[in-house]
Design an enzyme around this catalytic site. Structure first.
Site, short mmCIF file in Angstrom:
data_model
loop_
_atom_site.label_atom_id
_atom_site.label_comp_id
_atom_site.label_asym_id
_atom_site.label_seq_id
_atom_site.Cartn_x
_atom_site.Cartn_y
_atom_site.Cartn_z
N SER A 160 15.13 -17.71 -45.32
CA SER A 160 15.99 -16.66 -44.58
C SER A 160 17.07 -16.45 -45.72
CB SER A 160 16.52 -17.20 -43.02
OG SER A 160 17.18 -15.82 -42.55
N GLU A 165 8.36 -9.76 -38.42
CA GLU A 165 9.88 -9.89 -38.33
C GLU A 165 10.40 -8.77 -39.07
OE1 GLU A 165 11.36 -12.67 -41.52
OE2 GLU A 165 9.27 -13.45 -41.57
N HIS A 188 9.77 -14.82 -38.06
CA HIS A 188 10.68 -15.29 -38.98
C HIS A 188 10.56 -16.77 -39.19
CE1 HIS A 188 14.16 -14.76 -41.29
NE2 HIS A 188 14.67 -15.65 -40.88
#
Length: 299
Positions: free
Chosen positions: A144, A238, A268
């Site tokens: 991320s 996502e 995600h």
């Protein structure tokens, strides 16, 4: 079984309550830790340490040998998360790759805004080099925002004249803080975790009124020439899908060896769900093979 697993994970993620009033940063941090944290595997020894002037968690799997080292940068929108919240995920990757790993507790926004996290990532990498680890024995990884920070660290190292590591691995990387990818809207409602305003909120806390397209904040807009082989894994469900897809395209255009894997029906950083989602275990196995092949290739 895999379809049932994916549906169960999707249901679980959608069950997380959303407050009518925005939670404070501290509430976000404690809630994230409660929801995501898993301990390191029992065959991975952990100890607190420091790297690059920052607290860090060292994870050493049974069977790890030699000089190879994984430097990991956790996710959390540059605002939440820590080596402790990611000990399970990072420990699983370290265990499968049999690599000694250091997960860095880089400074978080809004207390420490951009470029503090990049400075900490670069300082950690620089210390590994200065204490005798060959760049060819180092892999950098992150998920991320930590995936974006991985790319920013590589760019900062290149621009500082430092050698590049053997490889980089990123899970669901956030590399565009301008949130211009089409999936930020097209995956609305399909993504079980985020809505588009969440991404803008994290970007606001991290960079404020600064230029969100500058390369060290949004590596998607950087010249990636000279970066090491890159593995990108992302879920099809996502908002950040297009960050990963466009990053792979940019890397390829800049002559960087890149592998893009898109997991059908996955959320995600789906790798967090190892042990209860077959695709997560398979992805971590592939990531481990990718990094070990690169660090061993120069021996």
């Amino acid at each position: 079984m895999s379809r049932q697993q994916r549906e169960a994970i999707d249901t679980l993620l959608r069950s997380a309550p959303r407050s009518e009033t925005p939670p404070t940063v501290e509430e976000q941090r404690s809630g994230f830790a409660a929801a995501i944290a898993r301990p390191a595997p029992p065959d991975v020894a952990t100890r607190k340490t420091t790297l690059g002037g920052r607290p860090a968690l060292e994870l050493t799997p049974a069977g790890a040998s030699g000089p190879s080292h994984l430097l990991y940068l956790h996710g959390g929108g540059y605002v939440i998360g820590s080596p402790d919240t990611h000990a399970g995920l990072v420990g699983e990757l370290a265990r499968r790759a049999r690599l000694r790993t250091t997960s860095v507790d880089y400074r978080l926004a809004p207390e420490h805004a951009f470029p503090a996290a990049v400075e900490d990532g670069l300082a950690a990498y620089r210390e590994l080099l200065e204490t005798g680890t060959d760049a060819r024995d180092i892999v950098i990884g992150g998920d991320s925002a930590g995936g974006g920070l991985t790319l920013a660290t590589l760019l900062a190292a290149r621009d500082a004249g430092l050698p590049q590591p053997a490889a980089a691995v990123v899970f669901s990387p956030w590399v565009d803080l301008t949130v211009s990818g089409a999936s930020a809207q097209s995956k609305d409602g399909i993504d079980p975790i985020f809505v588009e305003p969440d991404l803008h909120a994290y970007a606001e806390l991290y960079i404020g009124a600064g230029d969100r397209s500058q390369p060290l904040a949004s590596p998607l807009f950087a010249d990636l020439t000279g970066l090491p082989p890159l593995l990108i894994q992302v879920g099809a469900n996502e908002l950040l899908l297009d960050d990963a897809v466009r990053l792979a395209g940019r890397a390829g255009a800049d002559d960087v060896e890149v592998t893009l894997e898109i997991g059908s029906g996955l959320p995600h950083v789906f790798q967090h769900h190892y042990g209860r989602l077959d695709e997560a275990d398979d992805a971590l196995d592939r990531a481990a093979r990718f990094v070990t092949a690169r660090v061993l290739s120069h021996d």
